[in-house]
Design an enzyme around this catalytic site. Structure first.
Site, mmCIF file in Angstrom:
data_model
loop_
_atom_site.group_PDB
_atom_site.id
_atom_site.type_symbol
_atom_site.label_atom_id
_atom_site.label_comp_id
_atom_site.label_asym_id
_atom_site.label_seq_id
_atom_site.Cartn_x
_atom_site.Cartn_y
_atom_site.Cartn_z
ATOM 1 N N ARG A 133 0.249 -5.515 5.750
ATOM 2 C CA ARG A 133 -0.262 -7.059 5.308
ATOM 3 C C ARG A 133 0.188 -7.938 7.030
ATOM 4 O O ARG A 133 0.128 -8.019 7.377
ATOM 5 C CB ARG A 133 1.175 -7.339 4.348
ATOM 6 C CG ARG A 133 1.076 -7.044 3.259
ATOM 7 C CD ARG A 133 2.012 -7.327 2.005
ATOM 8 N NE ARG A 133 1.899 -8.591 1.456
ATOM 9 C CZ ARG A 133 2.653 -9.113 0.550
ATOM 10 N NH1 ARG A 133 3.662 -9.291 0.072
ATOM 11 N NH2 ARG A 133 1.925 -10.495 0.392
ATOM 12 N N SER A 180 -1.447 -18.117 2.035
ATOM 13 C CA SER A 180 -0.857 -19.922 2.760
ATOM 14 C C SER A 180 0.677 -19.624 3.130
ATOM 15 O O SER A 180 1.481 -20.824 2.958
ATOM 16 C CB SER A 180 -1.236 -20.283 0.966
ATOM 17 O OG SER A 180 0.470 -19.984 -0.177
ATOM 18 N N ASP A 324 -1.281 -14.446 -8.565
ATOM 19 C CA ASP A 324 -0.066 -13.548 -9.416
ATOM 20 C C ASP A 324 -0.380 -13.473 -10.715
ATOM 21 O O ASP A 324 -0.410 -11.582 -10.500
ATOM 22 C CB ASP A 324 1.239 -14.158 -8.814
ATOM 23 C CG ASP A 324 1.566 -14.022 -7.387
ATOM 24 O OD1 ASP A 324 1.482 -13.394 -6.236
ATOM 25 O OD2 ASP A 324 2.837 -14.674 -7.046
ATOM 26 N N ARG A 355 -5.418 -5.010 -4.639
ATOM 27 C CA ARG A 355 -4.785 -5.818 -6.339
ATOM 28 C C ARG A 355 -6.533 -5.730 -6.611
ATOM 29 O O ARG A 355 -6.182 -5.157 -8.129
ATOM 30 C CB ARG A 355 -4.173 -7.110 -6.157
ATOM 31 C CG ARG A 355 -3.051 -6.780 -6.019
ATOM 32 C CD ARG A 355 -1.607 -8.263 -5.964
ATOM 33 N NE ARG A 355 -0.955 -8.072 -5.490
ATOM 34 C CZ ARG A 355 1.018 -8.950 -6.306
ATOM 35 N NH1 ARG A 355 -0.217 -9.986 -5.970
ATOM 36 N NH2 ARG A 355 1.960 -8.500 -5.842
ATOM 37 N N ARG A 398 3.876 -5.914 -9.238
ATOM 38 C CA ARG A 398 2.759 -7.458 -10.250
ATOM 39 C C ARG A 398 1.995 -6.300 -11.166
ATOM 40 O O ARG A 398 1.534 -6.108 -11.928
ATOM 41 C CB ARG A 398 2.067 -8.129 -10.069
ATOM 42 C CG ARG A 398 2.925 -9.195 -9.587
ATOM 43 C CD ARG A 398 2.565 -10.774 -9.245
ATOM 44 N NE ARG A 398 3.788 -11.284 -8.377
ATOM 45 C CZ ARG A 398 4.479 -11.617 -9.027
ATOM 46 N NH1 ARG A 398 4.904 -11.866 -10.333
ATOM 47 N NH2 ARG A 398 5.570 -12.889 -8.156
ATOM 48 N N LYS A 423 11.469 -5.496 -7.307
ATOM 49 C CA LYS A 423 11.053 -6.132 -5.654
ATOM 50 C C LYS A 423 11.356 -7.723 -5.773
ATOM 51 O O LYS A 423 11.698 -8.542 -5.968
ATOM 52 C CB LYS A 423 9.720 -6.419 -5.277
ATOM 53 C CG LYS A 423 9.355 -6.790 -4.101
ATOM 54 C CD LYS A 423 7.688 -6.291 -3.797
ATOM 55 C CE LYS A 423 7.224 -7.884 -3.042
ATOM 56 N NZ LYS A 423 7.190 -7.763 -1.668
#
Length: 454
Positions: A133, A180, A324, A355, A398, A423
């Site tokens: 990431r 952010s 999200d 995603r 997610r 998580k």
């Protein structure tokens, strides 16, 4: 992966088991975003803090361990959902430490910013997922501010060592289009400084999370000045004050159950979630209203009533404030009466998984048409009847939680590696089963399978 036993979870199609007055009410754990911000603010405060309603999950445990590894007194009571942290007025007890942040993006960004502004030698590493990431915009800022970053692998990524390299600027620019958290990290770190820091922001992604950060900083005694042109002036206010702090239930977690009510056409409530929440995912409720749901606040919490026939409306939704939930919306979009277009989500390609690609791949596995426009940061999901199929979660919590909702109205949907939910919400599937039991009025068994045919 972390070596845990892999299994799958077969979701139960319950549409034919619902009655006219089917409903459920559940409770979700504390907000991950608030818990990890509160942990850092408590660590930087001038005394003992008690955090109530705290989340205990992989992400928050990694940050708690890092705080302990920095020499702070910290203890947690998981059953009582409380964490106690003794701050030392912004001082760090140690001048050298090795920290492992796992896959926790908040811990990774927040601690990196803080330690990059402190004297000492700090060795930071992360999971393979977190190593992929982006960190470079934040690390570039720290170099401008006088930190030396020594990479032990790929530049701009974990692992690395931070140490001071001289006096840097007190003015900087930070690009937040990919996260952010870069700005939140700098604001929290600068808030405990004796001299103010001027931060010029480029991009507008995730401002709901920035507003949460600013509000929580103020609750801990530090007010940040926001000027025209995206400029923030943080620090020079005397530092953070210790306090007892109540953490809200996690609205990101609650949204899966609001979407469950929507897609099944029943009533669902989440205890403790209220209209005044500071969490950006409250915007998802507005999207559900546009899709034909009724939303209201009861004495216990926010409730959603899905359309009686379960037929949701197609919408176009800018989800920059609640990204999200892009997976959540995409997972229920096949049941809409028209295409669902999701915009403002280009940055989700750089989260726990890509995603946008994962959404498209999993919908395709269920026979649902999805078109991703990566250059625009958007995707479109078309109505359809999901076919049996396996959901690949890519170790992304997610994806597991979001696509479980698709299977509540379709046969044969199987979630691979449901344990990745630990998580942020390690008991998600148990809570989902509680909601199902209430909705259908009967007990159900956990549907773990290891022999799904290829």
């Amino acid at each position: 992966m972390d070596g845990r036993v892999q299994e799958s979870y077969r979701v139960r199609n319950i549409m034919d088991s619902l009655g006219e007055e089917s409903r459920f009410q559940v409770r979700v754990p504390g907000s991950k975003s608030m818990t990890n911000r509160a942990l850092l603010l408590a660590m930087l405060s001038d005394g003992a803090c008690t955090l109530r309603g705290a989340l205990f999950s992989d992400d928050s445990r990694y940050l708690q361990q890092c705080i302990a590894d920095l020499g702070f007194e910290i203890s947690g009571d998981e059953e009582g959902e409380t964490i106690q942290v003794k701050g030392q007025g912004g001082r760090l007890p140690l001048d050298e430490a090795s920290l492992y942040v796992g896959s926790a993006g908040t811990a990774a960004r927040f601690l990196t910013a803080l330690l990059g502004l402190r004297e000492g030698v700090w060795h930071l590493d992360a999971s393979e997922q977190m190593r992929r990431r982006p960190m470079k915009p934040l690390l570039d800022c720290l170099e401008e501010l006088g930190a030396c970053v020594e990479y032990e692998g790929q530049e701009g990524h974990f692992p690395f060592t931070l140490r001071p390299c001289g006096n840097g600027n007190r003015k900087l620019r930070v690009d937040i289009e990919n996260s952010s958290q870069f700005l939140s990290a700098l604001l929290i770190a600068a808030g405990s400084g004796e001299e103010p820091m001027e931060i010029q922001v480029e991009g507008s992604h995730g401002m709901a999370y920035i507003h949460m950060t600013l509000r929580m900083m103020e609750q801990f005694g530090v007010k940040t000045e926001k000027r025209e042109g995206g400029v923030f002036l943080a620090g020079g206010c005397g530092g953070y004050r210790h306090r007892d702090y109540e953490i809200e239930p996690d609205v990101s977690a609650a949204c899966y159950f609001y979407a469950m009510a929507a897609v099944l056409g029943i009533e669902g409530c989440v205890a403790g979630v209220h209209e005044g929440s500071m969490q950006g995912d409250m915007e998802f409720l507005r999207i559900l209203e546009r899709m034909g749901c009724r939303v209201w606040e009861s004495g216990d919490g926010m409730c959603v009533q899905g359309p009686a026939d379960g037929r949701l409306h197609g919408v176009e939704a800018d989800m920059h404030a609640c990204s999200d939930q892009a997976i959540t919306l995409a997972a229920i979009a096949p049941y809409a009466d028209a295409p669902v277009r999701i915009t403002g989500i280009g940055h989700i390609r750089f989260q726990e998984s890509d995603r946008m690609a994962a959404i498209a791949d999993n919908l395709a596995a269920l026979g649902i048409r999805c078109e991703a426009q990566e250059a625009e940061g958007s995707l479109t999901v078309y109505p359809g009847a999901p076919a049996p199929g396996r959901i690949r979660t890519y170790d992304d919590h997610r994806l597991a939680m979001g696509f479980s909702l698709t299977g509540l109205r379709a046969d044969g949907v199987v979630i691979e590696d449901p344990g990745c939910c630990r998580k942020t919400f390690e008991h998600y599937f148990q809570v989902l089963e509680q909601a199902v039991e209430q909705a259908v009025g009967e007990k159900t068994e956990r549907r773990a399978v290891t022999d799904w045919p290829e």
